[in-house]
Write an enzyme that holds these catalytic residues in place. Sequence first.
Site: not given
Ligand SMILES: *Cc1c(COP(=O)(O)O)cnc(C)c1O
Length: 422
Positions: A279, A348
């Site tokens: 991910e 601000c």
């Molecule tokens: C934010 C997130 C990611 C991605 O994180 P990066 O640091 O942008 O690669 C992947 N999996 C989950 C569950 C997340 O919350």
Amino acid sequence: MAAGFQTIDQILHADGVALARIADTCGTPCYVYSSSQLDQNVEGLKSAMRRALPASDQPLIAFACKANSNLGILHHMAGLGLGADVVSGGEMIRAQAAGIDPARIIFSGVGKTDEDIEQALRAHIAQINIESAPELERVTAIAQHIGITARIAFRLNPDVDAQTHAKITTGKEDNKFGLAAQDIAPLYRHAVQRRFVDVLGLSVHIGSQLTSLEPFREAFSKTAAFARQLVADGLPLRSLDLGGGLGIVYDREQAPCLDGYASLIRELILPLGVKIILEPGRLLVGNAGLLLTRVTYIKKTSTRQYLVLDAGMNDLVRPALYDAWHEIRPVVDNATNNELYDVVGPVCETGDTFARDRALPPLQAGTLLAIMNAGAYGFSMSSRYNARPLPAEVMTRNGHFRVIRQRENVRDILKEETIPAW
Ligand SMILES: *Cc1c(COP(=O)(O)O)cnc(C)c1O
């Protein structure tokens, strides 16, 4: 500088488009994303995986939409064969509207509402990551009520220190994310017996902007060990979702080596023989975007020189929120960096500061600047604070550019509000 951005005759370009052209047409502040850099980032990750893992075990890469959820970006990712990791019903709709196959959508996050869950089930997305016992109950109840099987994974909190900024650490025991292994085990056993629930496996995500591979090694080892224990207990396990978190270079930090990351997966996860999901967010979009802005004023006090920009913390909050460092470049760069400026926005708040004592060439009001590496957690975290309309977004490709989000105007914002006629 990432290859998607080039200096040609001392003028900064994105995929061969002079940034001044974009500023003239779209105004500032404006996010500019290089599609060739997106391609390169995705290919970099895919090729590292191809080198480390057999063809039959290539991971599903689910782009973490919260890093940048513009439809144009998501559609581009879909074209590269990516899925999506979403953390809200809104992101799920965005991913689908951009053409991402629901069979490649993963739903993460600690606070999914009943509406989110039903929407996910009806769209037949790939997987819902479960982050608590009450959430499992809710998902099970809704799945049984509407008669659609929920494919779930349990998010393991491996209690690993990601060694990154405290506000983007998610895998420590005292973070709100995921479940401890000893809490997952009984839930897992219970869930596999429920009707309309299909338990696929585990997910893990320990934080963002990781620059060392060690926390990944620790998290993947713990995940693999726990997965083995579940299998030894006779429980089914078909997939492991390894999350995101790979860092990029903003300043002088050493970004983690993708081949090293892929080798960790080969060593620790591949032997389990399950489907692998990644991910990544920041890694794929971070260096592919910049925030184009103009100097409104140069303000001198007895002790400091301020560059007051037309972009503010509402457009790019990372410096204010995470003390993040971003490179700042004049779009026309033909002088030496012999002035020290505090680079600030118009909002601000004292926190509306992009940089302190930054060495830049002598500048004037009206000069265009680029705040680099702003493609991830830039626009997606923007707000209208101080009644500032959201900025425009532009994508470039082969000497052309397209507006992928019109600049908002204040009239649009006012239309959403009503004065009550009591
Ligand atoms: C934010 C997130 C990611 C991605 O994180 P990066 O640091 O942008 O690669 C992947 N999996 C989950 C569950 C997340 O919350």
